[in-house]
Every structure is written in C-alpha cells, then in structure tokens.
Design an enzyme around this catalytic site. Sequence first.
Site: not given
Ligand code: DGL
Length: 295
Positions: A90, A200
């Site tokens: 993440c 993301c």
């Molecule tokens: N997959 C997360 C990232 O890479 C998402 C973050 C979120 O939950 O807003 O930032």
Amino acid sequence: MPAQSPSPTVRPLTSGAASRAPVGIFDSGLGGLSVLRAVRAQLPDEAILYVADSLYAPYGERDDDFIADRTLAVGEWLVKQGAKALVVACNTATAQSIALVREKLPIPLVGVEPGVKPAALQSKTRVAGVLATQVTLRSARFQGLLERYAADCRFLCQPGHGLVQAVERCDVASADVRELLRGYLQPMLDAGADTLVLGCTHYPFLDAAIRDIVGDRLMLIDTSVAIARQLERVLEQHGLRAAPASGDSALPRFFSTGDGTHQQQLAATLLHIDATVERVQIPSRRTAAPDSQAA
Ligand code: DGL
C-alpha cells in the site's frame, strides 16, 4: 518502487522453519492483490498470507495517525500468524508509516512507493503524470522522491479520488469509473505527458479502462514486479527463501477485516485464484471500540 532496507532486528528462524513460514502481504483493501500477483509469479514456492483491511479502506481519506495505527496492528497480527517477512503493499501506508512499523516489527519489511524514478528515466517528453491517493501525494516521502527525480522532468500529481472505492466494489470498467479516469487523465495528455505512474496498488486493476482512454499515448508505470524482486532479494539476504516445492504452488490464504465478498470476487475474476476469504477482527488503538466490534 519498492521502499528500501529491511528491519535491522530480524527474528531468527531455523532454515527449516524459514522455508515453511509464509510471507505476509497487506493492503488497506484489494489493491495489494496486484502485488500478490507479481509475488506469486516471481516466488512461486512462497506461502502467502494476504490481509485486506477492507473495514477501514480507503486509507487515502484517513488521518496519518489512523493509518500508522492500522498498519502496525495488521503487521503485528501477521507476525503472530508466523509471517517471516511483510510486504506493505500500500503506497499510502508505506508513505505514512513504514519507518515506524519497521522499527516495531521483528521481521524484514518491503514497502512500496510510486515509480517516480522509472518515470523520470523513461519519459521522453519530460512530462509525467502521477495518480495516487491524497495522503501519498502530500507525504514527506513522496515529496522527497520529487525532489530527487523531478529536476528535469515535470510531474503532474493528481489525487485519484473515488478510484480506490471503485476497485473495492470490483468496479473496474463502468461508465462512471471511466468518466472519473477521463477527468484525471485528459489534463495530463493535454499537458504533453507520455508517462503515467500508477502510485496506488489498486490502480493496476484499472489498466484496461485507462488504456481505453489513453491508448498508447501514456506508458504505464506499475511497480509490482519490482516489489516482488525486492522481496526476493530481502528473503535471500536473510536466508528466508522457501525450499522449492514439488507440484503446484499453494493457494494464498486470504483474510479480510470486512466481509471478503469483493476480495473473493476480484481474486477469482482478475487473478484466477479461487480461495475463500477468512474474516478476522484486528483491533488497534484507534479501532478497539466501538467499531471493531462490527468486524
Ligand atoms: N492500495 C492503497 C495504496 O496503494 C490504497 C490506499 C487507500 O486505501 O486509499 O495507496
């Protein structure tokens, strides 16, 4: 890009235990499945525990303390399940809390960060777009990346409001999601960008919708393969690689703090993995009461 350097305090495992222990992969929700896909391709012998903190997604709309609190709680939970290494899959959690979590957990960590460096290396027009959460874009880590690599390349940074929520509901192709994407991508095209950083881990699941809008005009930078390679290096360094398995690689074990329905659906449709999702409660300082009772 993978965020560097493993924890200095690594729990000793015997080589037999190391080969059997799983790797923990964690995301606020389903985005980390794009990293899991790359890890399985690169390291087919490794057992994997995947936690989606879906009850609290998206992190990109949360405050910094909340994100650090959840990242640590899920990391500690995975250590208790016997994880030998942790991938914080993440960007938002890495940007906000990797230093803290690295200090507290007794296993090596790999984080993720937007591929600003490869974009700066590859852009020919010297204009690149970055799509990431608001929290990632405003973080000191991301600002540090721009300072390092944006000297002769202009980065157009766009928060992807609404995109994580869309992927969380398994919507990767509706008219609404395309409209949202078009609003973010057209200004980049108009400004002459030739490269787009998917900052993301949810966004690689939108690649077909993005391609429909931009065609070949933007080169997409997805760092999941680089993260899997970094994990391989870290496991090697610590003598934690699994012994080669005979036969097919085991299915990952999936956990969710939410109901897991969409996780199961996304894993089946986009990753072709049919595995049930175990619902878990992972309380933390900020979620101990009252809402953790709902998990
Ligand atoms: N997959 C997360 C990232 O890479 C998402 C973050 C979120 O939950 O807003 O930032």
